[in-house]
Design a protein around this motif. Structure first.
Motif, PDB file in Angstrom:
ATOM      1  N   LYS A  85       0.838  -1.205   0.000  1.00 33.19           N
ATOM      2  CA  LYS A  85       0.000   0.000   0.000  1.00 33.19           C
ATOM      3  C   LYS A  85       0.870   1.252   0.000  1.00 33.19           C
ATOM      4  O   LYS A  85       0.610   2.206  -0.740  1.00 33.19           O
ATOM      5  CB  LYS A  85      -0.933  -0.027   1.222  1.00 33.19           C
ATOM      6  CG  LYS A  85      -1.636   1.283   1.521  1.00 33.19           C
ATOM      7  CD  LYS A  85      -2.691   1.627   0.510  1.00 33.19           C
ATOM      8  CE  LYS A  85      -3.553   2.760   1.032  1.00 33.19           C
ATOM      9  NZ  LYS A  85      -3.674   3.857   0.165  1.00 33.19           N
ATOM     10  N   ASN A  89       0.127   2.789  -3.451  1.00 29.69           N
ATOM     11  CA  ASN A  89      -1.126   3.518  -3.229  1.00 29.69           C
ATOM     12  C   ASN A  89      -2.269   2.942  -4.068  1.00 29.69           C
ATOM     13  O   ASN A  89      -3.187   3.651  -4.455  1.00 29.69           O
ATOM     14  CB  ASN A  89      -0.947   5.007  -3.498  1.00 29.69           C
ATOM     15  CG  ASN A  89      -1.900   5.851  -2.687  1.00 29.69           C
ATOM     16  OD1 ASN A  89      -2.382   5.430  -1.639  1.00 29.69           O
ATOM     17  ND2 ASN A  89      -2.197   7.039  -3.160  1.00 29.69           N
ATOM     18  N   ASP A  90      -2.204   1.641  -4.348  1.00 29.69           N
ATOM     19  CA  ASP A  90      -3.232   0.952  -5.138  1.00 29.69           C
ATOM     20  C   ASP A  90      -4.243   0.335  -4.173  1.00 29.69           C
ATOM     21  O   ASP A  90      -4.023  -0.733  -3.599  1.00 29.69           O
ATOM     22  CB  ASP A  90      -2.577  -0.129  -6.003  1.00 29.69           C
ATOM     23  CG  ASP A  90      -3.543  -0.780  -6.968  1.00 29.69           C
ATOM     24  OD1 ASP A  90      -4.655  -1.138  -6.543  1.00 29.69           O
ATOM     25  OD2 ASP A  90      -3.165  -0.957  -8.133  1.00 29.69           O
ATOM     26  N   GLU A  91      -5.361   1.024  -4.007  1.00 27.59           N
ATOM     27  CA  GLU A  91      -6.372   0.626  -3.017  1.00 27.59           C
ATOM     28  C   GLU A  91      -7.006  -0.727  -3.337  1.00 27.59           C
ATOM     29  O   GLU A  91      -7.182  -1.564  -2.451  1.00 27.59           O
ATOM     30  CB  GLU A  91      -7.441   1.716  -2.930  1.00 27.59           C
ATOM     31  CG  GLU A  91      -8.288   1.645  -1.696  1.00 27.59           C
ATOM     32  CD  GLU A  91      -7.523   1.855  -0.403  1.00 27.59           C
ATOM     33  OE1 GLU A  91      -7.919   1.232   0.590  1.00 27.59           O
ATOM     34  OE2 GLU A  91      -6.541   2.602  -0.377  1.00 27.59           O
ATOM     35  N   LYS A  92      -7.359  -0.937  -4.595  1.00 20.48           N
ATOM     36  CA  LYS A  92      -8.046  -2.177  -4.978  1.00 20.48           C
ATOM     37  C   LYS A  92      -7.150  -3.400  -4.731  1.00 20.48           C
ATOM     38  O   LYS A  92      -7.600  -4.388  -4.154  1.00 20.48           O
ATOM     39  CB  LYS A  92      -8.471  -2.114  -6.443  1.00 20.48           C
ATOM     40  CG  LYS A  92      -9.216  -3.338  -6.908  1.00 20.48           C
ATOM     41  CD  LYS A  92      -9.674  -3.151  -8.338  1.00 20.48           C
ATOM     42  CE  LYS A  92      -9.654  -4.468  -9.052  1.00 20.48           C
ATOM     43  NZ  LYS A  92      -9.698  -4.354 -10.486  1.00 20.48           N
ATOM     44  N   LYS A  94      -4.659  -3.548  -2.726  1.00 20.36           N
ATOM     45  CA  LYS A  94      -4.432  -3.675  -1.280  1.00 20.36           C
ATOM     46  C   LYS A  94      -5.565  -4.484  -0.652  1.00 20.36           C
ATOM     47  O   LYS A  94      -5.325  -5.409   0.126  1.00 20.36           O
ATOM     48  CB  LYS A  94      -4.334  -2.305  -0.613  1.00 20.36           C
ATOM     49  CG  LYS A  94      -4.143  -2.406   0.900  1.00 20.36           C
ATOM     50  CD  LYS A  94      -4.530  -1.142   1.615  1.00 20.36           C
ATOM     51  CE  LYS A  94      -6.017  -1.065   1.763  1.00 20.36           C
ATOM     52  NZ  LYS A  94      -6.536  -0.077   2.661  1.00 20.36           N
ATOM     53  N   VAL A  95      -6.796  -4.153  -1.014  1.00 23.20           N
ATOM     54  CA  VAL A  95      -7.950  -4.891  -0.485  1.00 23.20           C
ATOM     55  C   VAL A  95      -7.893  -6.345  -0.952  1.00 23.20           C
ATOM     56  O   VAL A  95      -8.197  -7.265  -0.189  1.00 23.20           O
ATOM     57  CB  VAL A  95      -9.278  -4.208  -0.882  1.00 23.20           C
ATOM     58  CG1 VAL A  95     -10.475  -5.051  -0.454  1.00 23.20           C
ATOM     59  CG2 VAL A  95      -9.365  -2.822  -0.262  1.00 23.20           C
ATOM     60  N   GLU A 133     -14.072  -1.515   3.476  1.00 23.02           N
ATOM     61  CA  GLU A 133     -13.682  -1.007   2.141  1.00 23.02           C
ATOM     62  C   GLU A 133     -14.759  -1.333   1.102  1.00 23.02           C
ATOM     63  O   GLU A 133     -15.075  -0.495   0.257  1.00 23.02           O
ATOM     64  CB  GLU A 133     -12.337  -1.578   1.714  1.00 23.02           C
ATOM     65  CG  GLU A 133     -11.164  -1.146   2.571  1.00 23.02           C
ATOM     66  CD  GLU A 133     -10.904   0.354   2.550  1.00 23.02           C
ATOM     67  OE1 GLU A 133     -11.162   0.995   1.504  1.00 23.02           O
ATOM     68  OE2 GLU A 133     -10.457   0.888   3.577  1.00 23.02           O
ATOM     69  N   ASP A 137     -17.459   1.171  -1.349  1.00 20.77           N
ATOM     70  CA  ASP A 137     -17.325   1.186  -2.806  1.00 20.77           C
ATOM     71  C   ASP A 137     -18.043  -0.026  -3.404  1.00 20.77           C
ATOM     72  O   ASP A 137     -17.557  -1.154  -3.307  1.00 20.77           O
ATOM     73  CB  ASP A 137     -15.833   1.163  -3.155  1.00 20.77           C
ATOM     74  CG  ASP A 137     -15.545   1.250  -4.630  1.00 20.77           C
ATOM     75  OD1 ASP A 137     -16.446   0.994  -5.462  1.00 20.77           O
ATOM     76  OD2 ASP A 137     -14.391   1.556  -4.969  1.00 20.77           O
TER      77      ASP A 137
END
Length: 183
Positions: A85, A89-92, A94-95, A133, A137
Motif C-alpha cells: 500500500k 497507493n493501489d487501493e483495490k 491492497k484490499v 472497504e 465502494d
C-alpha cells in the motif's frame, strides 16, 4: 533524530539538479522500499502488478510455503500488505491482498484445525477491514463478492469465528440478505 520536512525542503532547494538526481539514485540503490516506490511511480501498472504478485506470494508462503509447513508469521504477512500500500497507493489491490490473507487463514484452519485466539482475531480484524472497504465502494464489493461469500461459507463454525465473519459481511450495504428479499 529525524529531519523535519521544512528543514529538508530548505536543504533540497540548495541542491543543483545533478545533486538531486545523485541523491535519489543513492536512495534507490540502498533502499528496497524506495526502489519499489519509484518503480511503481515511473513504470506504472506493470510494476505494480509485479509488486502485487510478490506480496501475494510472500503472504501465501506464511501459510502454505512450497516446501515444509507455514511459519504462520501473521505480522510478516500483514507487513507485506502495508508495504504494498505504501509504495503503490493501489487501493483495490491492497484490499485484494487483505482478502487473500483471510482466504489463506481460512484455508489454513480448515487444513490444520483449531489455531489460536490471536490467529482468529487477526483474521476477523482483517475481514472487517475488507468489509469496510467494500461497504464504501460498490464496485469493489462487486469485484470481491464471490470471494467474500466463499470465505464465510468455508470458515469453520465454532469459537465465534464464522459468526464474526458473517456479521462483518452482512454489514456491507450492498449485500442482499435473502431473508430480506421480497418475492
Amino acid at each position: 533524530m529525524k529531519i523535519k520536512i521544512t528543514e529538508l525542503k530548505k536543504h533540497l532547494k540548495q541542491f543543483e539538479q545533478k545533486e538531486l538526481i545523485d541523491l535519489v539514485l543513492e536512495m534507490f540503490k540502498t533502499n528496497k522500499e524506495v526502489q519499489n516506490f519509484l518503480s511503481s511511480k515511473f513504470l506504472g501498472d506493470e510494476a505494480i502488478e509485479v509488486l502485487f504478485n510478490q506480496a501475494r506470494k510472500k503472504i501465501e508462503n506464511e501459510f502454505f510455503p512450497d516446501r515444509g509447513h507455514g511459519k504462520l508469521r501473521l505480522a510478516e504477512a500483514k507487513k507485506e500488505i502495508s508495504a504494498f500500500k505504501k509504495v503503490t497507493n493501489d487501493e483495490k489491490r491492497k484490499v485484494d491482498l487483505m482478502l487473500f490473507y483471510v482466504e489463506q487463514g481460512v484455508e489454513y484452519t480448515c487444513a490444520y484445525g483449531d489455531i489460536s485466539e490471536g490467529f482468529y482475531s487477526s483474521m476477523i480484524k482483517m475481514f472487517d477491514q475488507v468489509a469496510v472497504e467494500c461497504d464504501r465502494d460498490e464496485d469493489l464489493y462487486k469485484e470481491f463478492s464471490k470471494r467474500l461469500e466463499n470465505v464465510i461459507s468455508k470458515a469453520p463454525e465454532g469459537w465465534g469465528f464464522q459468526e464474526a465473519l458473517v456479521d462483518s459481511y452482512y454489514a456491507i450495504e450492498w449485500v442482499i440478505d435473502e431473508e430480506d428479499e421480497e418475492y
